[in-house]
Motif scaffolding. Sequence first.
Motif, short mmCIF file in Angstrom:
data_model
loop_
_atom_site.label_atom_id
_atom_site.label_comp_id
_atom_site.label_asym_id
_atom_site.label_seq_id
_atom_site.Cartn_x
_atom_site.Cartn_y
_atom_site.Cartn_z
N ARG A 170 18.84 -22.49 -29.09
CA ARG A 170 19.08 -21.06 -28.85
C ARG A 170 19.01 -20.28 -30.16
N VAL A 171 19.63 -20.83 -31.19
CA VAL A 171 19.61 -20.15 -32.50
C VAL A 171 18.20 -20.05 -33.02
N LYS A 172 17.43 -21.12 -32.90
CA LYS A 172 16.03 -21.10 -33.37
C LYS A 172 15.21 -20.05 -32.63
N VAL A 173 15.40 -19.98 -31.32
CA VAL A 173 14.68 -18.98 -30.52
C VAL A 173 15.10 -17.58 -30.94
N PHE A 174 16.40 -17.38 -31.13
CA PHE A 174 16.92 -16.08 -31.52
C PHE A 174 16.34 -15.64 -32.87
N VAL A 175 16.35 -16.54 -33.84
CA VAL A 175 15.85 -16.21 -35.19
C VAL A 175 14.35 -15.93 -35.13
N THR A 176 13.62 -16.76 -34.42
CA THR A 176 12.17 -16.58 -34.33
C THR A 176 11.82 -15.26 -33.67
N LEU A 177 12.48 -14.94 -32.57
CA LEU A 177 12.18 -13.70 -31.86
C LEU A 177 12.63 -12.48 -32.65
N SER A 178 13.73 -12.59 -33.36
CA SER A 178 14.21 -11.43 -34.12
C SER A 178 13.24 -11.06 -35.24
N ASN A 179 12.47 -12.04 -35.74
CA ASN A 179 11.46 -11.72 -36.76
C ASN A 179 10.39 -10.79 -36.21
N TYR A 180 10.16 -10.85 -34.91
CA TYR A 180 9.14 -10.00 -34.30
C TYR A 180 9.71 -8.70 -33.76
#
Length: 97
Positions: free
Chosen positions: A54-64
Amino acid sequence: MPFDPKTAKKAGKKSKRGPAKKDGPSIKEKMEMLYEKVLDDLLINQEKLTKTERVKVFVTLSNYIFPKTKSVRDKFTLEKLKEKNEDLFNQDPDPTK
């Protein structure tokens, strides 16, 4: 001859260009559809993800999603940088002397 809907229709029939080509979805449109499907799946099945995932998805999406910000330097920092650069230029070339 004025250009109105009737004359435009006649002109279109005389045109030698042929009918407009209908292209399928572009690569960009296909990628957007794929992203939407993946995001929908993530939202629906988010409980199945581990906390790390979940954290990885959150960080990745927040970059966009969130804009990147540039670092801002205040007067104090700029003065310290100038002092540091001046010190570098005033040093002897040979540090052993």
